[in-house]
Design a protein around this motif. Sequence first.
Motif, mmCIF file in Angstrom:
data_model
loop_
_atom_site.group_PDB
_atom_site.id
_atom_site.type_symbol
_atom_site.label_atom_id
_atom_site.label_comp_id
_atom_site.label_asym_id
_atom_site.label_seq_id
_atom_site.Cartn_x
_atom_site.Cartn_y
_atom_site.Cartn_z
ATOM 1 N N GLY A 8 0.868 -1.344 0.138
ATOM 2 C CA GLY A 8 0.015 -0.002 -0.012
ATOM 3 C C GLY A 8 1.006 1.201 0.140
ATOM 4 O O GLY A 8 0.543 2.419 -0.896
ATOM 5 N N LYS A 9 1.891 1.097 0.779
ATOM 6 C CA LYS A 9 2.603 2.490 0.784
ATOM 7 C C LYS A 9 3.541 2.487 -0.387
ATOM 8 O O LYS A 9 3.691 3.941 -1.020
ATOM 9 N N LEU A 11 2.548 1.685 -3.680
ATOM 10 C CA LEU A 11 1.645 1.779 -4.452
ATOM 11 C C LEU A 11 1.313 3.552 -4.212
ATOM 12 O O LEU A 11 1.457 4.104 -5.219
ATOM 13 N N SER A 12 1.108 3.857 -2.909
ATOM 14 C CA SER A 12 0.669 5.508 -2.869
ATOM 15 C C SER A 12 1.965 6.189 -3.315
ATOM 16 O O SER A 12 1.734 7.342 -3.892
ATOM 17 N N GLU A 13 3.242 5.866 -2.777
ATOM 18 C CA GLU A 13 4.359 6.660 -3.183
ATOM 19 C C GLU A 13 4.149 6.715 -5.071
ATOM 20 O O GLU A 13 4.581 7.718 -5.663
ATOM 21 N N THR A 15 1.919 6.364 -7.298
ATOM 22 C CA THR A 15 0.935 7.195 -7.799
ATOM 23 C C THR A 15 1.168 8.757 -7.507
ATOM 24 O O THR A 15 0.883 9.417 -8.351
ATOM 25 N N ALA A 16 1.733 8.978 -6.478
ATOM 26 C CA ALA A 16 1.871 10.345 -6.067
ATOM 27 C C ALA A 16 3.120 10.917 -6.920
ATOM 28 O O ALA A 16 2.952 11.985 -7.425
ATOM 29 N N GLU A 25 -1.763 1.787 -11.628
ATOM 30 C CA GLU A 25 -3.284 1.549 -11.105
ATOM 31 C C GLU A 25 -3.471 0.143 -10.497
ATOM 32 O O GLU A 25 -2.706 -0.783 -11.101
ATOM 33 N N GLU A 29 -9.335 -2.917 -7.734
ATOM 34 C CA GLU A 29 -9.608 -1.921 -6.415
ATOM 35 C C GLU A 29 -9.412 -2.989 -5.210
ATOM 36 O O GLU A 29 -8.886 -2.582 -4.280
ATOM 37 N N TRP A 35 -1.363 -5.263 -10.256
ATOM 38 C CA TRP A 35 -1.270 -3.766 -10.633
ATOM 39 C C TRP A 35 -1.117 -4.001 -12.232
ATOM 40 O O TRP A 35 -0.661 -4.911 -12.747
#
Length: 155
Positions: A8-9, A11-13, A15-16, A25, A29, A35
């Motif tokens: 999760g960490k 992935l958010s890095e 996407t950011a 993506e 979901e 991915w």
Amino acid sequence: MASQKRIGKELSELTASPPEGISVELADEADLFKWKVFMNGPEGSPYEGGKFLVNLTLPNEYPFKPPTVSFGTKIYHPNVTNDEKGSMCLGMLRADEWKPSSKIAAVLEFARQLLLEPMPDDAVEGRIAEQYKSDRKRYDEIAREWTRKWAMSGQ
């Protein structure tokens, strides 16, 4: 679960602030382990102008086991199998070379770098590797043709 937290960490890095030419993506979901990665063909390579779908699957044991990376878009490349699986051979993804400290971003950057600089000595497609070494012009032509046929938008 520790692996989900780490995934999760990452992935958010990603996407950011995704690496250049790459967007990420979730394929679904509800599933953190699969991915969809969209990779632009690097400038100056025969894949330039193409957009490639790369499927990344993370094992439940991630980061202690490596992810698997495969091309969902057909690509003419010595390090990607020429079948419907599109499996990519990356040294860093081999179980004996994988390090738990490796990040998915590094895997994706390495995969994109491979489009710019194939590694014919670590090939899964021997014939394409041979051609890359002996007839680079023809290799580039075919790779460009495949890119136009399979990886250009509006197809």
